[in-house]
Write a protein that holds these residues in place. Structure first.
Motif, mmCIF file in Angstrom:
data_model
loop_
_atom_site.group_PDB
_atom_site.id
_atom_site.type_symbol
_atom_site.label_atom_id
_atom_site.label_comp_id
_atom_site.label_asym_id
_atom_site.label_seq_id
_atom_site.Cartn_x
_atom_site.Cartn_y
_atom_site.Cartn_z
ATOM 1 N N MET A 110 0.853 -1.171 0.059
ATOM 2 C CA MET A 110 -0.117 -0.001 0.032
ATOM 3 C C MET A 110 0.923 1.179 -0.030
ATOM 4 O O MET A 110 1.765 1.237 0.707
ATOM 5 C CB MET A 110 -0.868 -0.061 1.230
ATOM 6 C CG MET A 110 -2.216 -0.690 1.064
ATOM 7 S SD MET A 110 -3.252 -1.052 2.545
ATOM 8 C CE MET A 110 -3.478 0.330 3.139
ATOM 9 N N PHE A 152 1.708 5.219 0.392
ATOM 10 C CA PHE A 152 1.792 6.217 1.525
ATOM 11 C C PHE A 152 0.447 6.772 1.869
ATOM 12 O O PHE A 152 -0.493 6.886 2.911
ATOM 13 C CB PHE A 152 2.773 7.185 1.598
ATOM 14 C CG PHE A 152 2.763 8.323 2.913
ATOM 15 C CD1 PHE A 152 3.076 7.977 4.024
ATOM 16 C CD2 PHE A 152 2.293 9.491 2.727
ATOM 17 C CE1 PHE A 152 3.223 9.005 5.004
ATOM 18 C CE2 PHE A 152 2.169 10.483 3.566
ATOM 19 C CZ PHE A 152 2.787 10.237 4.883
ATOM 20 N N THR A 187 -2.453 5.991 0.583
ATOM 21 C CA THR A 187 -3.618 5.121 1.017
ATOM 22 C C THR A 187 -3.747 4.658 2.464
ATOM 23 O O THR A 187 -4.701 4.599 2.804
ATOM 24 C CB THR A 187 -3.502 3.684 0.058
ATOM 25 O OG1 THR A 187 -3.389 4.119 -1.385
ATOM 26 C CG2 THR A 187 -4.643 2.591 0.494
ATOM 27 N N GLU A 188 -2.726 4.449 2.846
ATOM 28 C CA GLU A 188 -2.293 4.249 4.270
ATOM 29 C C GLU A 188 -2.852 5.517 5.114
ATOM 30 O O GLU A 188 -3.529 5.325 6.299
ATOM 31 C CB GLU A 188 -1.129 3.868 4.717
ATOM 32 C CG GLU A 188 -0.537 2.397 4.330
ATOM 33 C CD GLU A 188 0.873 1.988 4.800
ATOM 34 O OE1 GLU A 188 1.476 2.491 5.812
ATOM 35 O OE2 GLU A 188 1.538 1.471 4.020
ATOM 36 N N PHE A 189 -2.374 6.596 4.814
ATOM 37 C CA PHE A 189 -2.770 7.937 5.652
ATOM 38 C C PHE A 189 -4.217 8.015 5.384
ATOM 39 O O PHE A 189 -4.802 8.291 6.501
ATOM 40 C CB PHE A 189 -2.015 9.066 4.806
ATOM 41 C CG PHE A 189 -2.540 10.530 5.801
ATOM 42 C CD1 PHE A 189 -1.948 10.694 6.908
ATOM 43 C CD2 PHE A 189 -3.270 11.208 4.890
ATOM 44 C CE1 PHE A 189 -2.198 11.655 7.483
ATOM 45 C CE2 PHE A 189 -3.625 12.409 5.739
ATOM 46 C CZ PHE A 189 -3.188 12.672 7.101
ATOM 47 N N LYS A 190 -4.838 7.860 4.379
ATOM 48 C CA LYS A 190 -6.499 8.028 4.119
ATOM 49 C C LYS A 190 -7.010 7.027 4.917
ATOM 50 O O LYS A 190 -8.015 7.443 5.845
ATOM 51 C CB LYS A 190 -6.830 7.856 2.880
ATOM 52 C CG LYS A 190 -8.085 7.950 2.460
ATOM 53 C CD LYS A 190 -8.693 7.643 0.853
ATOM 54 C CE LYS A 190 -10.092 7.596 0.874
ATOM 55 N NZ LYS A 190 -10.530 7.136 -0.724
ATOM 56 N N ALA A 191 -6.714 5.792 5.097
ATOM 57 C CA ALA A 191 -7.350 4.748 5.874
ATOM 58 C C ALA A 191 -7.191 5.128 7.547
ATOM 59 O O ALA A 191 -8.074 5.020 8.360
ATOM 60 C CB ALA A 191 -6.703 3.543 5.887
ATOM 61 N N PHE A 192 -5.980 5.894 7.846
ATOM 62 C CA PHE A 192 -5.510 6.269 9.358
ATOM 63 C C PHE A 192 -6.668 7.396 9.544
ATOM 64 O O PHE A 192 -7.407 7.558 10.540
ATOM 65 C CB PHE A 192 -4.280 6.564 9.247
ATOM 66 C CG PHE A 192 -3.999 7.470 10.869
ATOM 67 C CD1 PHE A 192 -4.025 6.753 11.902
ATOM 68 C CD2 PHE A 192 -3.854 8.858 10.537
ATOM 69 C CE1 PHE A 192 -3.715 7.379 13.148
ATOM 70 C CE2 PHE A 192 -3.593 9.537 11.745
ATOM 71 C CZ PHE A 192 -3.556 8.881 13.018
ATOM 72 N N LYS A 220 -10.307 7.120 10.081
ATOM 73 C CA LYS A 220 -10.752 6.097 11.074
ATOM 74 C C LYS A 220 -11.952 6.903 11.968
ATOM 75 O O LYS A 220 -11.717 8.126 12.116
ATOM 76 C CB LYS A 220 -9.659 5.696 12.060
ATOM 77 C CG LYS A 220 -9.088 4.583 11.280
ATOM 78 C CD LYS A 220 -7.985 3.845 12.228
ATOM 79 C CE LYS A 220 -7.482 2.676 11.573
ATOM 80 N NZ LYS A 220 -6.271 2.059 12.431
#
Length: 129
Positions: A1, A3, A5-10, A13
């Motif tokens: 994934m 950066f 995509t991970e930031f968006k998921a974080f 939340k």
């Protein structure tokens, strides 16, 4: 994934969004408390003390011969105490609402397999004696 995509998921939340809303509400609440202290409490309660010290503003309270403005500090202490008491009362109310009501006992019928296993267990326990 990646950066992003991970930031968006974080960032999306629920806890992060709740925290952001809490910060915004807290900032607005802080302004209300500051106004309460500066515009209502200070003039109503501290005006006689300020007049006795021949001052017109709480920020003019200084230790003679220094640049220490303890009047501003007193104002911030009063504001902090108001915020602390308000948050304590809010948390108490939330805790009262979240207290679980006792759940009525629900009778669970054992399945045929569970009844057979219970009988086997009891028979084995009887043989060991």
């Amino acid at each position: 994934m990646g950066f992003l995509t991970e930031f968006k998921a974080f960032a999306l939340k629920g806890n992060v969004i709740d925290l952001a809303i809490g910060v915004v509400i807290g900032a607005a609440f802080g302004k209300i408390v500051s106004s309460l202290v500066d515009d209502i409490i200070t003039p109503a309660i501290l005006t006689p003390a300020l007049k006795a010290a021949k001052l017109s503003n709480l920020s003019q309270l200084v230790i003679p011969g220094t640049a220490i403005k303890y009047g501003n500090f007193l104002s911030q202490v009063i504001a902090f105490l108001i915020v602390a008491v308000a948050l304590f009362l809010i948390i108490q109310a939330i805790n009262k609402m979240q207290r679980k009501q006792p759940v009525a006992a629900v009778e669970v019928k054992a399945t045929k397999e569970e009844m057979l296993l219970t009988e086997i267990r009891d028979l084995l326990a009887g043989q060991k004696k």
